[in-house]
Design a protein around this motif. Structure first.
Motif, PDB file in Angstrom:
ATOM      1  N   LYS A   1     -35.288 -28.026 -15.704  1.00 59.75           N
ATOM      2  CA  LYS A   1     -33.444 -28.138 -16.006  1.00 59.75           C
ATOM      3  C   LYS A   1     -32.949 -27.823 -16.542  1.00 59.75           C
ATOM      4  O   LYS A   1     -31.999 -27.283 -17.126  1.00 59.75           O
ATOM      5  CB  LYS A   1     -33.581 -30.205 -15.532  1.00 59.75           C
ATOM      6  CG  LYS A   1     -33.797 -30.637 -14.691  1.00 59.75           C
ATOM      7  CD  LYS A   1     -34.114 -31.978 -14.801  1.00 59.75           C
ATOM      8  CE  LYS A   1     -33.504 -33.467 -13.274  1.00 59.75           C
ATOM      9  NZ  LYS A   1     -33.511 -34.548 -14.412  1.00 59.75           N
ATOM     10  N   TRP A   2     -34.457 -27.402 -17.965  1.00 60.74           N
ATOM     11  CA  TRP A   2     -33.576 -26.438 -19.187  1.00 60.74           C
ATOM     12  C   TRP A   2     -33.739 -25.102 -19.103  1.00 60.74           C
ATOM     13  O   TRP A   2     -33.903 -24.570 -20.163  1.00 60.74           O
ATOM     14  CB  TRP A   2     -33.996 -27.361 -20.459  1.00 60.74           C
ATOM     15  CG  TRP A   2     -33.516 -28.847 -20.604  1.00 60.74           C
ATOM     16  CD1 TRP A   2     -32.939 -29.845 -19.474  1.00 60.74           C
ATOM     17  CD2 TRP A   2     -33.759 -29.401 -21.339  1.00 60.74           C
ATOM     18  NE1 TRP A   2     -32.915 -30.579 -20.088  1.00 60.74           N
ATOM     19  CE2 TRP A   2     -33.605 -30.994 -21.486  1.00 60.74           C
ATOM     20  CE3 TRP A   2     -35.100 -29.647 -23.058  1.00 60.74           C
ATOM     21  CZ2 TRP A   2     -33.606 -31.594 -21.906  1.00 60.74           C
ATOM     22  CZ3 TRP A   2     -35.124 -30.666 -23.592  1.00 60.74           C
ATOM     23  CH2 TRP A   2     -34.659 -32.040 -23.333  1.00 60.74           C
ATOM     24  N   GLY A   3     -34.038 -24.258 -18.023  1.00 60.41           N
ATOM     25  CA  GLY A   3     -34.267 -23.258 -18.558  1.00 60.41           C
ATOM     26  C   GLY A   3     -34.768 -22.393 -17.704  1.00 60.41           C
ATOM     27  O   GLY A   3     -36.131 -23.404 -17.335  1.00 60.41           O
TER      28      GLY A   3
ATOM     29  N   GLN B   1     -20.210 -29.974 -21.897  1.00 56.55           N
ATOM     30  CA  GLN B   1     -20.923 -31.233 -21.728  1.00 56.55           C
ATOM     31  C   GLN B   1     -21.445 -31.393 -23.263  1.00 56.55           C
ATOM     32  O   GLN B   1     -21.820 -30.083 -24.250  1.00 56.55           O
ATOM     33  CB  GLN B   1     -22.273 -30.887 -21.446  1.00 56.55           C
ATOM     34  CG  GLN B   1     -23.171 -29.817 -21.182  1.00 56.55           C
ATOM     35  CD  GLN B   1     -24.108 -30.009 -20.296  1.00 56.55           C
ATOM     36  OE1 GLN B   1     -24.485 -30.535 -18.814  1.00 56.55           O
ATOM     37  NE2 GLN B   1     -25.777 -28.869 -20.271  1.00 56.55           N
ATOM     38  N   THR B   2     -21.530 -32.482 -23.628  1.00 60.92           N
ATOM     39  CA  THR B   2     -22.467 -33.008 -25.190  1.00 60.92           C
ATOM     40  C   THR B   2     -23.533 -32.968 -24.783  1.00 60.92           C
ATOM     41  O   THR B   2     -24.498 -34.061 -26.174  1.00 60.92           O
ATOM     42  CB  THR B   2     -21.474 -34.004 -25.939  1.00 60.92           C
ATOM     43  OG1 THR B   2     -21.417 -35.619 -25.133  1.00 60.92           O
ATOM     44  CG2 THR B   2     -19.993 -33.519 -25.338  1.00 60.92           C
ATOM     45  N   THR B   3     -24.672 -33.231 -23.678  1.00 60.51           N
ATOM     46  CA  THR B   3     -25.781 -33.378 -24.134  1.00 60.51           C
ATOM     47  C   THR B   3     -26.510 -33.071 -22.691  1.00 60.51           C
ATOM     48  O   THR B   3     -26.013 -32.935 -21.417  1.00 60.51           O
ATOM     49  CB  THR B   3     -26.119 -35.032 -24.101  1.00 60.51           C
ATOM     50  OG1 THR B   3     -27.746 -34.928 -24.167  1.00 60.51           O
ATOM     51  CG2 THR B   3     -25.799 -36.305 -23.147  1.00 60.51           C
ATOM     52  N   GLY B   4     -27.469 -33.118 -22.372  1.00 62.36           N
ATOM     53  CA  GLY B   4     -28.185 -32.938 -20.500  1.00 62.36           C
ATOM     54  C   GLY B   4     -28.874 -31.706 -20.784  1.00 62.36           C
ATOM     55  O   GLY B   4     -29.385 -30.887 -21.396  1.00 62.36           O
ATOM     56  N   ASP B   5     -28.671 -31.628 -19.115  1.00 62.43           N
ATOM     57  CA  ASP B   5     -29.412 -29.973 -18.225  1.00 62.43           C
ATOM     58  C   ASP B   5     -28.946 -28.565 -19.554  1.00 62.43           C
ATOM     59  O   ASP B   5     -26.907 -28.832 -19.326  1.00 62.43           O
ATOM     60  CB  ASP B   5     -29.592 -29.869 -17.097  1.00 62.43           C
ATOM     61  CG  ASP B   5     -30.217 -31.218 -16.276  1.00 62.43           C
ATOM     62  OD1 ASP B   5     -30.404 -32.013 -17.130  1.00 62.43           O
ATOM     63  OD2 ASP B   5     -29.806 -31.339 -15.639  1.00 62.43           O
TER      64      ASP B   5
END
Length: 343
Positions: A44-46, A105-109
């Motif tokens: 999800k994070w690369g 986005q300000t947070t998340g994936d």
């Protein structure tokens, strides 16, 4: 007699050369930079991190705990100097995808921080890294369009340092790294149940006791190195006498609720942040860190966390990315626990 003297001289020379070689290897990351950073397994994070290896000399040097600790600090310094951002990424070569950038986005994936510069310089209040010079590759434009989209979050950075520096591979998940099984587990080490305490098979090293020893059979006679007592309250006040038990490279975890930045026990003390102890203080001495390279903190920490000479220094990724930071009240009042990997 002469033969014995010659033999002793040869042995002495060997160990002197070996020690000199190890000293040269502390900050040599050329072998690691030839290896792929990513495993190219997409999360999800690369991309997830590749497991690094040491060259043959480094493997021999790493049998010395002192060398390993110096190597970790050198790895941290190397990546701090790359001036990366705070991002939900596993590796430093992964760029947030255009699709995610467009979401703003300000947070998340794949999130990357868009914080304003808090340093007292010509860019104060602007969207640029706090220690950018404004010339060459360090302009506002290059930050916003390029470098801003590369970086680490806190526990990915601690995992990366051990992996890149020593070839020690463990989970980047913050709650698994601390030793928890569930992300919302509100317990801390001094609140252990009778069995299955923070031994999830993925956490690195062992939990540290307040007296500097390591837990035995999931227990510490002196209590765990934590500001949180057995009732979940932040009543334990640690001092320099306690901090003297810490080693450079020890991993420390913040226990706080999302709005608990003043050390108040107003909810479950879930693990929210990870950082690394340096064993150094702010100052101009040989084994100290100059105040000029200590990063500013987030706005809500600004007053209590203003860097001052004599403060302990920690290394973490928050605000605008990996940096040296002052070990101020946000960190000292919210110690969930400490894990020691090198021993």
């Amino acid at each position: 007699m002469l033969k014995n003297y010659k033999l002793m001289l040869i042995i002495s020379t060997y160990f002197t050369v070996a020690a000199a070689d190890c000293k040269l290897q502390i900050s040599d990351f050329s072998f690691q930079n030839q290896q792929p950073f990513s495993s190219y397994a997409k999360g999800k994070w690369g991309y997830k991190a590749n497991q690094f290896s040491l060259n043959s000399e480094q493997q021999q040097c790493a049998t010395n705990p002192d060398w390993s600790r110096q190597r970790l600090l050198a790895a941290a310094d190397y990546w701090i100097k790359q001036k990366l951002n705070y991002c939900h990424h596993h590796t430093p070569d992964f760029r947030t995808t255009d699709r995610q950038i467009l979401k703003q986005q300000t947070t998340g994936d794949e999130f990357c921080a868009n914080n304003l510069n808090l340093a007292n310089n010509q860019f104060n209040g602007q969207q640029i890294r706090w220690n950018y010079s404004g010339v060459g590759n360090e302009t506002i434009t290059n930050w916003q369009n390029n470098k801003m989209w590369y970086g680490f979050d806190c526990s990915d950075f601690t995992a990366w340092l051990y992996n890149f520096g020593l070839g020690i591979f463990f989970t980047p998940s913050i709650y698994l790294q601390a030793g928890l099984i569930a992300v919302d587990d509100g317990r801390s080490p001094n609140m252990q149940r009778s069995a299955g305490n923070f031994q999830n098979g993925m956490a690195p090293g062992k939990l540290l006791c307040r007296d500097g020893s390591l837990e035995q059979n999931e227990s510490c006679t002196s209590g765990y190195f934590s500001t949180i007592d057995k009732n979940g309250l932040k009543t334990i006040q640690l001092t320099d006498k306690d901090y003297a038990h810490l080693n450079a490279g020890d991993l420390m975890y913040v226990g706080a609720t999302q709005h608990d930045f003043n050390g108040l026990a107003n909810g479950q003390n879930i693990v929210t942040h990870a950082y690394m102890w340096t064993g150094k203080k702010i100052g101009n001495g040989i084994n100290q860190v100059p105040i000029s390279i200590i990063a500013p903190h987030k706005p809500y920490e600004q007053d209590s966390c203003k860097p001052q000479a004599g403060q302990w220094v920690i290394i973490d990724s928050t605000y605008q990315g990996p940096d040296y930071r002052a070990f101020c009240s946000y960190y000292s009042k919210n110690i969930w626990g400490v894990r020691r990997v090198i021993r």
